[in-house]
Write a protein that holds these residues in place. Structure first.
Motif, PDB file in Angstrom:
ATOM      1  N   UNK A  10       0.992  -1.286   0.025  1.00  0.00           N
ATOM      2  CA  UNK A  10       0.280  -0.021  -0.012  1.00  0.00           C
ATOM      3  C   UNK A  10       0.783   1.275  -0.086  1.00  0.00           C
ATOM      4  N   UNK A  11       1.967   1.394   0.857  1.00  0.00           N
ATOM      5  CA  UNK A  11       2.974   2.523   0.669  1.00  0.00           C
ATOM      6  C   UNK A  11       3.556   2.562  -0.636  1.00  0.00           C
ATOM      7  N   UNK A  12       4.053   1.487  -1.270  1.00  0.00           N
ATOM      8  CA  UNK A  12       4.658   1.866  -2.680  1.00  0.00           C
ATOM      9  C   UNK A  12       3.521   2.167  -3.426  1.00  0.00           C
ATOM     10  N   UNK A  13       2.480   1.718  -3.530  1.00  0.00           N
ATOM     11  CA  UNK A  13       1.327   2.033  -4.254  1.00  0.00           C
ATOM     12  C   UNK A  13       0.903   3.730  -4.097  1.00  0.00           C
ATOM     13  N   UNK A  14       1.115   4.067  -2.884  1.00  0.00           N
ATOM     14  CA  UNK A  14       0.733   5.474  -2.458  1.00  0.00           C
ATOM     15  C   UNK A  14       1.639   6.197  -3.329  1.00  0.00           C
ATOM     16  N   UNK A  15       3.182   5.719  -3.105  1.00  0.00           N
ATOM     17  CA  UNK A  15       4.266   6.627  -3.596  1.00  0.00           C
ATOM     18  C   UNK A  15       4.191   6.821  -5.030  1.00  0.00           C
ATOM     19  N   UNK A  16       3.546   5.770  -5.846  1.00  0.00           N
ATOM     20  CA  UNK A  16       3.489   6.054  -7.448  1.00  0.00           C
ATOM     21  C   UNK A  16       2.371   6.878  -7.796  1.00  0.00           C
ATOM     22  N   UNK A  17       1.611   7.531  -6.875  1.00  0.00           N
ATOM     23  CA  UNK A  17       0.465   8.454  -7.376  1.00  0.00           C
ATOM     24  C   UNK A  17       1.248   9.577  -7.755  1.00  0.00           C
ATOM     25  N   UNK A  20      -1.149  15.419  -7.151  1.00  0.00           N
ATOM     26  CA  UNK A  20      -2.650  15.415  -7.113  1.00  0.00           C
ATOM     27  C   UNK A  20      -3.570  14.227  -6.338  1.00  0.00           C
ATOM     28  N   UNK A  21      -3.106  13.378  -6.932  1.00  0.00           N
ATOM     29  CA  UNK A  21      -3.733  12.014  -6.410  1.00  0.00           C
ATOM     30  C   UNK A  21      -3.391  11.963  -4.882  1.00  0.00           C
ATOM     31  N   UNK A  22      -2.090  12.060  -4.651  1.00  0.00           N
ATOM     32  CA  UNK A  22      -1.877  11.967  -3.135  1.00  0.00           C
ATOM     33  C   UNK A  22      -2.467  12.915  -2.091  1.00  0.00           C
ATOM     34  N   UNK A  23      -2.510  14.173  -2.608  1.00  0.00           N
ATOM     35  CA  UNK A  23      -3.091  15.148  -1.791  1.00  0.00           C
ATOM     36  C   UNK A  23      -4.663  14.655  -1.649  1.00  0.00           C
ATOM     37  N   UNK A  24      -5.542  14.271  -2.940  1.00  0.00           N
ATOM     38  CA  UNK A  24      -6.706  13.853  -2.663  1.00  0.00           C
ATOM     39  C   UNK A  24      -6.809  12.576  -1.758  1.00  0.00           C
ATOM     40  N   UNK A  25      -6.065  11.826  -1.793  1.00  0.00           N
ATOM     41  CA  UNK A  25      -6.093  10.574  -1.003  1.00  0.00           C
ATOM     42  C   UNK A  25      -5.902  10.957   0.630  1.00  0.00           C
ATOM     43  N   UNK A  26      -5.131  11.803   0.650  1.00  0.00           N
ATOM     44  CA  UNK A  26      -4.736  12.320   2.041  1.00  0.00           C
ATOM     45  C   UNK A  26      -6.029  13.129   2.748  1.00  0.00           C
ATOM     46  N   UNK A  27      -6.609  13.921   1.891  1.00  0.00           N
ATOM     47  CA  UNK A  27      -7.490  14.588   2.119  1.00  0.00           C
ATOM     48  C   UNK A  27      -8.816  14.039   2.454  1.00  0.00           C
ATOM     49  N   UNK A  28      -9.115  12.888   1.518  1.00  0.00           N
ATOM     50  CA  UNK A  28     -10.167  12.125   1.733  1.00  0.00           C
ATOM     51  C   UNK A  28     -10.013  11.106   2.855  1.00  0.00           C
ATOM     52  N   UNK A 141      -2.824  13.149  16.610  1.00  0.00           N
ATOM     53  CA  UNK A 141      -4.064  12.617  15.786  1.00  0.00           C
ATOM     54  C   UNK A 141      -4.047  12.824  14.454  1.00  0.00           C
ATOM     55  N   UNK A 142      -3.641  13.938  14.198  1.00  0.00           N
ATOM     56  CA  UNK A 142      -3.445  14.390  12.536  1.00  0.00           C
ATOM     57  C   UNK A 142      -2.448  13.493  12.029  1.00  0.00           C
ATOM     58  N   UNK A 143      -1.218  13.318  12.649  1.00  0.00           N
ATOM     59  CA  UNK A 143      -0.229  12.654  12.004  1.00  0.00           C
ATOM     60  C   UNK A 143      -0.675  10.964  11.893  1.00  0.00           C
ATOM     61  N   UNK A 144      -1.651  10.589  12.886  1.00  0.00           N
ATOM     62  CA  UNK A 144      -2.102   9.370  12.828  1.00  0.00           C
ATOM     63  C   UNK A 144      -3.195   9.240  11.566  1.00  0.00           C
ATOM     64  N   UNK A 145      -4.016  10.295  11.521  1.00  0.00           N
ATOM     65  CA  UNK A 145      -4.872  10.299  10.339  1.00  0.00           C
ATOM     66  C   UNK A 145      -4.131  10.263   9.126  1.00  0.00           C
ATOM     67  N   UNK A 146      -3.137  10.982   8.827  1.00  0.00           N
ATOM     68  CA  UNK A 146      -2.344  11.057   7.356  1.00  0.00           C
ATOM     69  C   UNK A 146      -1.787   9.411   7.258  1.00  0.00           C
ATOM     70  N   UNK A 147      -1.355   8.680   8.403  1.00  0.00           N
ATOM     71  CA  UNK A 147      -0.950   7.307   8.251  1.00  0.00           C
ATOM     72  C   UNK A 147      -1.924   6.481   7.955  1.00  0.00           C
ATOM     73  N   UNK A 148      -3.136   6.667   8.365  1.00  0.00           N
ATOM     74  CA  UNK A 148      -4.178   5.745   8.146  1.00  0.00           C
ATOM     75  C   UNK A 148      -4.682   6.009   6.786  1.00  0.00           C
ATOM     76  N   UNK A 149      -4.720   7.354   6.454  1.00  0.00           N
ATOM     77  CA  UNK A 149      -5.150   7.701   4.939  1.00  0.00           C
ATOM     78  C   UNK A 149      -4.294   6.993   3.945  1.00  0.00           C
ATOM     79  N   UNK A 150      -3.173   6.881   4.191  1.00  0.00           N
ATOM     80  CA  UNK A 150      -2.272   6.076   3.289  1.00  0.00           C
ATOM     81  C   UNK A 150      -2.177   4.835   3.146  1.00  0.00           C
ATOM     82  N   UNK A 151      -2.335   4.273   4.417  1.00  0.00           N
ATOM     83  CA  UNK A 151      -2.311   2.661   4.502  1.00  0.00           C
ATOM     84  C   UNK A 151      -3.521   1.952   4.361  1.00  0.00           C
ATOM     85  N   UNK A 152      -4.736   2.585   4.890  1.00  0.00           N
ATOM     86  CA  UNK A 152      -5.933   1.808   4.633  1.00  0.00           C
ATOM     87  C   UNK A 152      -6.646   2.015   3.381  1.00  0.00           C
ATOM     88  N   UNK A 153      -5.966   2.621   2.381  1.00  0.00           N
ATOM     89  CA  UNK A 153      -6.779   3.081   1.164  1.00  0.00           C
ATOM     90  C   UNK A 153      -6.169   1.804   0.204  1.00  0.00           C
TER      91      UNK A 153
END
Length: 153
Positions: A10-17, A20-28, A141-153
């Motif tokens: 999942x981390x590698x998939x996030x790094x390939x985005x 704009x896609x990274x920003x969208x995934x983090x915000x979402x 909590x915000x740092x945890x949210x960023x990690x969850x947003x990357x790893x749970x998608x």
């Protein structure tokens, strides 16, 4: 580590985005899981309040003592903070945002003074300490949210 390969994938998939896609995934992800973080922050803030106002019950007999009493106060102020914060975000005028921000600080300090009592200096010191601890917890909590947003998608 069990599940480590899936997390690494999942981390590698996030790094390939793209950026704009990274920003969208983090915000979402932060918008999706943000309420859970705020729900988790409420008991932590309640515990901080209980620790800040431990003792001195003879001098201030009306002061909240039980965890549940502190929880009601923290929930009330959390709700106020969210409503006023939304007003700040939606306000198109800079001066109105400043007025609302000052109102937030005054309201929160006044609520501490009215509910817990004590001197104004004591309320200011405890309020500042509460703000500092809350800011640290919110940052975690915000740092945890960023990690969850990357790893749970």
């Amino acid at each position: 580590m069990p599940g480590g390969s899936a997390l690494k994938e999942r981390w590698e998939r996030f790094n390939k985005l793209s950026r704009d896609e990274k920003a969208y995934q983090l915000t979402d992800g932060m918008l999706r899981y943000g309420p859970y973080a705020m729900f988790a922050l409420l008991p932590a803030v309640t515990l901080v309040l209980q620790l800040l106002y431990v003792g001195r019950h003879r001098r201030y007999p009306e002061r909240p003592r039980l965890y549940g009493e502190h929880m009601v106060f923290a929930a009330h102020n959390h709700a106020f903070l969210f409503v006023a914060g939304t007003a700040v975000l939606l306000s198109p005028l800079a001066w109105l945002r400043s007025v609302i921000a000052v109102w937030i600080v005054v309201y929160l300090l006044r609520s501490l003074y009215r509910v817990y009592g004590g001197s104004r200096l004591g309320v200011a010191v405890r309020g500042s300490l509460l703000f500092l601890i809350y800011s640290i917890l919110l940052g975690l909590a915000t740092a945890g949210l960023a990690i969850v947003a990357v790893l749970l998608r």
